[in-house]
Scaffold this motif. Structure first.
Motif, PDB file in Angstrom:
ATOM      1  N   PRO A 166       7.014   6.779  -5.010  1.00 11.90           N
ATOM      2  CA  PRO A 166       6.531   7.270  -6.301  1.00 11.90           C
ATOM      3  C   PRO A 166       7.682   7.609  -7.226  1.00 11.90           C
ATOM      4  CG  PRO A 166       6.341   8.976  -4.659  1.00 11.90           C
ATOM      5  CD  PRO A 166       6.779   7.743  -3.932  1.00 11.90           C
ATOM      6  N   ASN A 167       7.398   7.675  -8.509  1.00 15.73           N
ATOM      7  CA  ASN A 167       8.404   8.110  -9.472  1.00 15.73           C
ATOM      8  C   ASN A 167       8.480   9.626  -9.554  1.00 15.73           C
ATOM      9  OD1 ASN A 167       9.388   5.650 -10.201  1.00 15.73           O
ATOM     10  ND2 ASN A 167       8.042   5.412 -11.976  1.00 15.73           N
ATOM     11  N   ALA A 168       7.381  10.277  -9.300  1.00 20.73           N
ATOM     12  CA  ALA A 168       7.358  11.736  -9.373  1.00 20.73           C
ATOM     13  C   ALA A 168       6.302  12.289  -8.422  1.00 20.73           C
ATOM     14  CB  ALA A 168       7.070  12.206 -10.798  1.00 20.73           C
TER      15      ALA A 168
ATOM     16  N   ALA B  30       0.435  15.732  -5.479  1.00 22.43           N
ATOM     17  CA  ALA B  30       0.046  14.473  -6.084  1.00 22.43           C
ATOM     18  C   ALA B  30       1.266  13.587  -6.271  1.00 22.43           C
ATOM     19  CB  ALA B  30      -0.624  14.727  -7.433  1.00 22.43           C
ATOM     20  N   ALA B  31       1.026  12.284  -6.303  1.00 22.40           N
ATOM     21  CA  ALA B  31       2.088  11.306  -6.488  1.00 22.40           C
ATOM     22  C   ALA B  31       1.801  10.461  -7.717  1.00 22.40           C
ATOM     23  CB  ALA B  31       2.204  10.412  -5.257  1.00 22.40           C
ATOM     24  N   ALA B  32       2.835  10.280  -8.530  1.00 26.44           N
ATOM     25  CA  ALA B  32       2.727   9.447  -9.721  1.00 26.44           C
ATOM     26  C   ALA B  32       3.610   8.218  -9.534  1.00 26.44           C
ATOM     27  CB  ALA B  32       3.171  10.219 -10.956  1.00 26.44           C
ATOM     28  N   MET B  33       3.013   7.046  -9.596  1.00 26.03           N
ATOM     29  CA  MET B  33       3.777   5.814  -9.387  1.00 26.03           C
ATOM     30  C   MET B  33       4.517   5.410 -10.650  1.00 26.03           C
ATOM     31  SD  MET B  33       2.925   5.839  -6.378  1.00 26.03           S
ATOM     32  CE  MET B  33       3.768   4.427  -5.700  1.00 26.03           C
ATOM     33  N   ILE B  34       3.925   5.651 -11.805  1.00 29.35           N
ATOM     34  CA  ILE B  34       4.576   5.384 -13.082  1.00 29.35           C
ATOM     35  C   ILE B  34       4.407   6.625 -13.926  1.00 29.35           C
ATOM     36  CG2 ILE B  34       4.593   3.972 -15.163  1.00 29.35           C
ATOM     37  CD1 ILE B  34       3.404   1.701 -13.535  1.00 29.35           C
ATOM     38  N   VAL B  35       5.503   7.178 -14.384  1.00 34.10           N
ATOM     39  CA  VAL B  35       5.438   8.416 -15.149  1.00 34.10           C
ATOM     40  C   VAL B  35       5.548   8.096 -16.635  1.00 34.10           C
ATOM     41  CG1 VAL B  35       6.485  10.640 -15.598  1.00 34.10           C
ATOM     42  CG2 VAL B  35       6.441   9.733 -13.270  1.00 34.10           C
TER      43      VAL B  35
END
Length: 125
Positions: free
Chosen positions: A31-33, A97-102
């Motif tokens: 992930p990104n974030a 939570a995981a963000a793949m594209i922020v």
């Protein structure tokens, strides 16, 4: 399917500390974030802290700044939330939570693609 599993919740007294862990697995891409959120009964989900994976840059909600610390162990695919000086108002279900594209703010639920089931934190006086 990406999976997030939180651990470390519990019941504590005012002023005590807890450390939450969130392990991510089955993710084809990092992930990104990552973020920590909390939700109390009858209230909206609110962002607590976030961290960018590549830069380790962090953000905190004003209500926890100076008391909570988010950190990352890339070798373990785990993100932590160290919570100190806990107060009754910190009582909530805590979710990672995981963000793949922020894109945009990272302390809002819409930034995230995958969520864990949550771990309960209860602070009593």
């Amino acid at each position: 399917q990406v999976q997030l599993v939180e651990t470390g919740g519990g019941s504590v007294q005012v002023g005590e500390s807890l450390t939450l862990s969130c392990t991510i697995s089955q993710n084809p891409y990092p992930p990104n974030a990552m973020g920590w959120f909390r939700q109390a009964p009858g209230k909206q989900r609110e962002g607590v802290a976030s961290i960018y994976i590549r830069s380790d840059s962090t953000q905190y909600d004003a209500s926890v700044k100076g008391r909570f610390t988010i950190s990352l162990d890339n070798t373990k695919n785990t993100v932590y939330l160290q919570m100190n000086n806990l107060q009754p108002e910190d009582t909530a279900m805590y979710l990672c939570a995981a963000a793949m594209i922020v894109q945009g703010p990272t302390l809002v639920p819409r930034a995230y693609n995958f969520w864990g089931q949550g771990t309960q934190v209860t602070v009593s006086s």
